[in-house]
Structures are given as structure tokens and as C-alpha cells.
Scaffold this motif. Sequence first.
Motif, PDB file in Angstrom:
ATOM      1  N   TYR A  50       0.828  -1.202   0.000  1.00  9.01           N
ATOM      2  CA  TYR A  50       0.000   0.000   0.000  1.00  9.01           C
ATOM      3  C   TYR A  50       0.867   1.258   0.000  1.00  9.01           C
ATOM      4  CZ  TYR A  50      -3.477   3.467   1.198  1.00  9.01           C
ATOM      5  OH  TYR A  50      -4.265   4.573   1.184  1.00  9.01           O
ATOM      6  N   ARG A  51       1.940   1.272   0.786  1.00  7.80           N
ATOM      7  CA  ARG A  51       2.838   2.435   0.800  1.00  7.80           C
ATOM      8  C   ARG A  51       3.514   2.613  -0.554  1.00  7.80           C
ATOM      9  NH1 ARG A  51       5.481   1.849   6.791  1.00  7.80           N
ATOM     10  NH2 ARG A  51       3.675   2.630   7.923  1.00  7.80           N
ATOM     11  N   ALA A  52       3.893   1.502  -1.182  1.00  7.08           N
ATOM     12  CA  ALA A  52       4.495   1.590  -2.516  1.00  7.08           C
ATOM     13  C   ALA A  52       3.478   2.149  -3.503  1.00  7.08           C
ATOM     14  CB  ALA A  52       4.985   0.211  -2.973  1.00  7.08           C
ATOM     15  N   TYR A  53       2.223   1.748  -3.390  1.00  9.20           N
ATOM     16  CA  TYR A  53       1.166   2.280  -4.246  1.00  9.20           C
ATOM     17  C   TYR A  53       1.000   3.785  -4.027  1.00  9.20           C
ATOM     18  CZ  TYR A  53      -3.547   3.670  -5.469  1.00  9.20           C
ATOM     19  OH  TYR A  53      -4.617   4.362  -5.946  1.00  9.20           O
ATOM     20  N   GLU A  54       1.018   4.231  -2.769  1.00 10.35           N
ATOM     21  CA  GLU A  54       0.891   5.663  -2.490  1.00 10.35           C
ATOM     22  C   GLU A  54       2.025   6.452  -3.123  1.00 10.35           C
ATOM     23  OE1 GLU A  54       0.711   5.970   1.794  1.00 10.35           O
ATOM     24  OE2 GLU A  54      -1.449   6.313   1.731  1.00 10.35           O
ATOM     25  N   ARG A  55       3.271   5.946  -3.014  1.00 11.45           N
ATOM     26  CA  ARG A  55       4.412   6.642  -3.625  1.00 11.45           C
ATOM     27  C   ARG A  55       4.261   6.696  -5.145  1.00 11.45           C
ATOM     28  NH1 ARG A  55       7.991   3.841   0.265  1.00 11.45           N
ATOM     29  NH2 ARG A  55       7.741   2.149  -1.221  1.00 11.45           N
ATOM     30  N   CYS A  56       3.856   5.608  -5.733  1.00  9.58           N
ATOM     31  CA  CYS A  56       3.671   5.552  -7.182  1.00  9.58           C
ATOM     32  C   CYS A  56       2.575   6.520  -7.626  1.00  9.58           C
ATOM     33  CB  CYS A  56       3.335   4.120  -7.599  1.00  9.58           C
ATOM     34  SG  CYS A  56       3.117   3.911  -9.373  1.00  9.58           S
ATOM     35  N   ALA A  57       1.491   6.550  -6.890  1.00 10.71           N
ATOM     36  CA  ALA A  57       0.390   7.459  -7.230  1.00 10.71           C
ATOM     37  C   ALA A  57       0.822   8.910  -7.083  1.00 10.71           C
ATOM     38  CB  ALA A  57      -0.812   7.175  -6.335  1.00 10.71           C
TER      39      ALA A  57
END
Length: 184
Positions: free
Chosen positions: A25-32
Motif C-alpha cells: 500500500y505504501r508503494a502504491y501511495e508513492r507511485c500514485a
Amino acid sequence: MSRASRFFLWIIILGLAFIAGLRFYRAYERCAAQEGFPPPSIASFGQVPIQIRPEPASSPVYREWDGAEGKKEMYLEDIPLSVSRQKEQARQTIASVLRDYAEHPKIQAFYADIRKATGREDLNLAVLSEEGLPELLQQYPQLQQVIAAYAKDPEFAQIIQEIFSNPQFAYSVTVLQGAPGQKG
């Protein structure tokens, strides 16, 4: 393998799954964030956007009123008052606020001193708050001396500050003294 060992093994597996999910989820937030997706709306609860819907306009309120003219059915709404009605409402507001302080010994002493200095029995803070204050100060120069003497008294100054900290009182004084932009 015992039951306790199996239980703790499941606890470890669930814990690892939770940690892995959190990292994904944190990786998704950074990507977004890198791709420029807009952040969640300001109104959110725990990062979940809340949709705020405006309240519908309330229906008109009709009430019966027993006035001097008899019973009337009135439509209650916020319509702008005429200048004369605004001034009358301001006078009533000032009188209402000053009634709360009428029994204070410092206020009574102030009233006694301004009446003694001017010889007029109708002078009080309500009259001094109205539009005729400059004329009163010209007509009775000794009134300025009384006001200046009482302004030096910290207890009296605190009472006056308390009175003027009431926003309705302060607004009423500006209405009566003809604030800029008002026509009387």
C-alpha cells in the motif's frame, strides 16, 4: 505438530501478510504521488473522502404573534431592515446589554458623576453610545473630564471592555454612530 504450534504459525503468517500488505500500500501511495494523482479531498476521515452534501433550504416558518395590534401570523425570514428599524433594534440591544451592568457600583458611580457634571438626569452609557455623542461632548466639556477620570480606573475600564467585547453591543454602537457606508 501441536495445536498451539499451528495457532502461532497462523499468527506469524497473518502478521507477515499484514506487513506485506502495508508495504504494498505504501508503494502504491508513492507511485500514485509520482504519477500526479490528486490527493484525497480535504474532507476526509482516516484518508477516506467524505462527500458533504449541502443541507436543503428550510421551508418558511409561520408563527402567530400576539402584539400590540392583536394576533398576527408572521412569516419569519431574514430580510434587511430599514435604517430606522436598524437603529431602533440597536437601541434596544444596547439597553438590554446595559441592563445587565446597571447594578454595578462603578457604573452607578459613573452615572452619578456625569449627571452631577452635566446637570442632566437622562445621561447614561446608552445615550453616550448614540449618534449624538460629539454634540454632547461639545455642549458639556466637563463630560470629557469625567470620562477620562473613569477611564483611568482599571476596574471601570475592565467593565467597559467587557461590555464592548459583546459583538452585538459593538455592532449596535456602530449602527447608531453612523458607521461608514450607512445612510441615516
